[in-house]
Design a protein around this motif. Structure first.
Motif, PDB file in Angstrom:
ATOM      1  N   THR A   1       0.832  -1.209   0.000  1.00 49.65           N
ATOM      2  CA  THR A   1       0.000   0.000   0.000  1.00 49.65           C
ATOM      3  C   THR A   1       0.865   1.257   0.000  1.00 49.65           C
ATOM      4  OG1 THR A   1      -0.192  -0.069   2.439  1.00 49.65           O
ATOM      5  CG2 THR A   1      -1.970  -1.083   1.158  1.00 49.65           C
ATOM      6  N   THR A   2       1.997   1.210   0.701  1.00 44.45           N
ATOM      7  CA  THR A   2       2.903   2.365   0.689  1.00 44.45           C
ATOM      8  C   THR A   2       3.466   2.587  -0.708  1.00 44.45           C
ATOM      9  OG1 THR A   2       3.526   1.965   3.008  1.00 44.45           O
ATOM     10  CG2 THR A   2       4.981   3.376   1.711  1.00 44.45           C
ATOM     11  N   LEU A   3       3.847   1.500  -1.363  1.00 43.45           N
ATOM     12  CA  LEU A   3       4.409   1.600  -2.709  1.00 43.45           C
ATOM     13  C   LEU A   3       3.369   2.138  -3.699  1.00 43.45           C
ATOM     14  CD1 LEU A   3       7.161   0.914  -3.972  1.00 43.45           C
ATOM     15  CD2 LEU A   3       6.201  -1.274  -4.674  1.00 43.45           C
ATOM     16  N   VAL A   4       2.160   1.567  -3.660  1.00 45.56           N
ATOM     17  CA  VAL A   4       1.101   1.999  -4.582  1.00 45.56           C
ATOM     18  C   VAL A   4       0.678   3.434  -4.303  1.00 45.56           C
ATOM     19  CG1 VAL A   4      -1.282   1.572  -5.315  1.00 45.56           C
ATOM     20  CG2 VAL A   4       0.272  -0.348  -4.935  1.00 45.56           C
ATOM     21  N   SER A   5       0.722   3.838  -3.033  1.00 49.50           N
ATOM     22  CA  SER A   5       0.269   5.183  -2.670  1.00 49.50           C
ATOM     23  C   SER A   5       1.159   6.281  -3.242  1.00 49.50           C
ATOM     24  CB  SER A   5       0.200   5.331  -1.143  1.00 49.50           C
ATOM     25  OG  SER A   5       1.495   5.385  -0.575  1.00 49.50           O
ATOM     26  N   ILE A   6       2.390   5.936  -3.604  1.00 50.83           N
ATOM     27  CA  ILE A   6       3.247   6.940  -4.226  1.00 50.83           C
ATOM     28  C   ILE A   6       2.580   7.478  -5.487  1.00 50.83           C
ATOM     29  CG2 ILE A   6       5.499   7.380  -5.283  1.00 50.83           C
ATOM     30  CD1 ILE A   6       5.611   6.889  -2.269  1.00 50.83           C
TER      31      ILE A   6
END
Length: 302
Positions: free
Chosen positions: A286-291
């Protein structure tokens, strides 16, 4: 282009943290100490400096309170419906809480402060307080009830009253609502310290997480990403559009609810009988996609 550069910088820090863990530079002990600096020093400084010169009546409104809680509990309800039939109860509990439990402190507020003006940052600090006071005990209750874990719930709840993030928020709003003043030197120092909150947090996220590719449950993780990264900010957009809030409130709430799953959910899962490996993966993904998703949100609300 400035927003793109900033978000690519966040991704770089995340990957640097992972690289430092892999190389052994950031082992478990060093990561824990770095995390403590971010949580107990840098983040409280950032929250205080965002709120100390504003009265609570100018920031906290019934509309903001009701709207924020509606978005949170509506997402909880959707997460329960989506994940209710999962076979593994430890995985089910983690999937539910990670679909709504937002990284408001480590990523949301620092990103808002770095991207928008002081009015938006101040509202974001209040959103952090409102939602944190609700989502933390809610996460504990869900994990305990679904997994059947035996834990001292009173101890978990008592931790809210010593939470440095919430204490900093109360201190900032207290100063802003009174006639007290903060020396300019103290403001400058806190401003410098608070600037380290976001980079330290991202290094800790990258250094704390491990992924076992063969064990990935793409369906469950995909549902968590969809609910947390897409559904929750979209719901916030709709709710606060209907409520006709001012521009600063709209911007702060949409971006804050668009943040990825909080790192603390991994800790809660580990302590309260959840699937910690699944939790670790979801925080990272989720952190990666949220970028990318935060770039879209920031561009739209700007």
């Amino acid at each position: 282009m400035e927003v793109v550069g900033r978000l690519l910088g966040l991704l770089a820090l995340l990957l640097v943290g992972t690289g430092l863990r892999t190389s052994g530079v950031l082992d478990t002990g060093r990561t824990a100490r770095l995390n403590a600096v971010a949580y107990y020093v840098a983040l409280p400084a950032l929250i205080f400096i965002s709120t100390y010169d504003r009265a609570i009546g100018d920031l906290l409104s019934a509309t903001l309170l009701v709207g924020s809680l509606f978005v949170l509990f509506a997402t909880v309800g959707l997460a329960w419906l989506v994940h209710r039939n999962r076979d593994s109860r430890p995985r089910q509990s983690v999937a539910i809480v990670q679909s709504y439990h937002s990284n408001l402190g480590y990523l949301g507020l620092p990103l808002v402060v770095a991207t928008f003006d002081a009015d938006v940052a101040a509202i974001a600090s209040v959103v952090l307080g409102i939602v944190s006071l609700t989502q933390v005990p809610l996460t504990v209750l869900i994990l305990v009830s679904v997994t059947g874990s035996e834990t001292r719930i009173v101890r978990e709840f008592a931790g809210l009253f010593t939470n440095p993030v919430l204490l900093a928020l109360l201190a900032g709003l207290g100063v802003g609502s009174s006639s007290a003043t903060v020396p300019p030197l103290a403001v400058s120092v806190l401003d410098i310290v608070g600037a380290f909150a976001l980079p330290l947090a991202l290094l800790c996220v990258g250094a704390s997480l491990e992924i076992d590719l063969p064990e990935i449950d793409f369906g469950a993780s995909g549902s968590v990403v969809a609910l947390k990264i897409v559904c929750m900010p979209l719901l916030a957009w709709l709710v606060f559009s209907v409520l006709s809030v001012d521009e600063a409130t709209f911007t702060a709430t949409v971006v804050m609810f668009g943040t990825p799953t909080a790192v603390s959910t991994f800790v809660f899962a580990n302590e309260l009988g959840g699937d910690e490996q699944f939790a670790s993966l979801n925080v990272f993904v989720t952190t990666l996609v949220s970028i990318a998703s935060l770039f879209v949100l920031i561009t739209l609300v700007s």
